[in-house]
Structures are given as structure tokens and as C-alpha cells.
Motif scaffolding. Structure first.
Motif, short mmCIF file in Angstrom:
data_model
loop_
_atom_site.label_atom_id
_atom_site.label_comp_id
_atom_site.label_asym_id
_atom_site.label_seq_id
_atom_site.Cartn_x
_atom_site.Cartn_y
_atom_site.Cartn_z
N GLU A 98 -2.78 6.01 25.09
CA GLU A 98 -1.71 4.88 25.16
C GLU A 98 -1.28 4.62 23.78
N VAL A 99 -0.13 4.46 23.55
CA VAL A 99 0.62 4.09 22.46
C VAL A 99 1.35 2.73 22.63
N THR A 100 0.98 1.95 21.67
CA THR A 100 1.64 0.44 21.63
C THR A 100 2.33 0.42 20.32
N VAL A 101 3.64 0.20 20.40
CA VAL A 101 4.62 -0.05 19.40
C VAL A 101 4.87 -1.38 19.31
#
Length: 170
Positions: A98-101
Motif C-alpha cells: 500500500e502506498v500513501t501519498v
């Protein structure tokens, strides 16, 4: 003979009762298309059942949500309308984390502001005189400029051929 018919009817009704309200689902690996055993399947957060060695699992006909989970596969939670007779699970090794920006880097913000300013300047220079109109898509359409150059070059080549043709006819 009458006892046989009655016994057969009772046995048939019992089989129908056992099969009623059950649905078989086949669980397959997305890469190998082989059956997956020991997949935990829970319906509406109820009691969990496990898929057998052939990848089959029996679930009730009516439910709201179903959850498939296995150590080696990405967990899936689906609505009843999304469930098919054959479900494919994806190995975790193929899944991206999961990538959080949270915010753009200051350098990127500066670049974007520069691009916007440059695009606005180009748009203002190319804007028609009189009733103002602005086409942002034309600013980023580099093909139009390239096509204009190719068209100009093609016209030059064709005019040279025409001149040679005229000279050859004389």
C-alpha cells in the motif's frame, strides 16, 4: 415394492434437504490455474469453512458478503453479486504494498507551477486577436507543430518534383 418406493422417496427428500441452500465454488491460483486447498472462507462473518484438496468449498446460497483468505494469497472480500462459480486468488508476491501519498514534494510543486506559467505564456502568445479563446489541449499537442513542419517539407519536395517534371517536358 411399496416399501421400496417409500424408502426411495424419503431418501431423495433427505438428499434434497442436504443439498438445498449450498453452492460449490472452485478456488484457483491466478498464475498456475491450479486449485488452492485450505482457503478460509467465511460468509457474513459467520463460521469459517475451508476449501478441500480439489479447491472446492461449499457456501450457502444467500449471504451479503464473503471473505476468502489464505496465507499465500491476497485476501478478498466480495458481495454476493460479485461471486462466481470459479474464483481466482492472487498470490501476495505479485501484490504491491500500500502506498500513501500525503503531500507533493516542494520540487515537484515548483515544476508544476513553472509548467503552468509556461503554458499560460504560450497560450497568451497564440491567442487569437479579437474574441479571446483558449484551447489548453492545443498547448500540449506537440503533433500539430511536428505535422506543420512535415507538411512544409512535403510541399517543398513536391514543388521540386513539379519543377523537374516541367523541365523534363520542355
Amino acid at each position: 415394492m411399496q416399501i421400496r418406493k417409500t424408502l426411495f422417496s424419503v431418501l431423495l427428500m433427505l438428499m434434497c434437504l442436504c443439498a438445498k441452500g449450498q453452492r460449490q465454488i472452485l478456488l484457483l491460483d491466478s498464475d498456475t490455474r491450479k486449485p488452492i486447498k485450505n482457503v478460509t472462507v467465511s460468509v457474513d462473518k459467520g463460521k469459517a469453512v475451508y476449501s478441500n484438496a480439489q479447491g472446492f468449498v461449499s457456501i450457502p446460497l444467500s449471504f451479503d458478503t464473503i471473505r476468502f483468505s489464505h496465507v499465500k494469497y491476497s485476501p478478498e472480500m466480495l458481495l454476493q453479486t460479485e461471486v462466481r462459480d470459479t474464483m481466482v486468488l492472487f498470490p501476495i508476491e505479485h501484490m504491491l504494498p500500500e502506498v500513501t501519498v500525503s503531500e507533493l514534494a516542494p520540487e515537484i510543486k515548483g515544476l508544476i507551477k513553472g509548467w503552468v506559467a509556461k503554458a499560460a505564456a504560450i497560450g497568451a502568445a497564440n491567442a487569437p486577436k479579437g474574441i479571446a479563446s483558449f484551447d489548453f489541449a492545443e498547448l500540449i499537442d506537440f503533433r500539430k507543430r511536428r505535422d506543420k513542419k512535415h507538411l512544409k517539407k512535403a510541399k517543398e519536395v513536391l514543388s521540386k518534383w513539379d519543377k523537374k517534371k516541367e523541365e523534363a517536358e520542355k
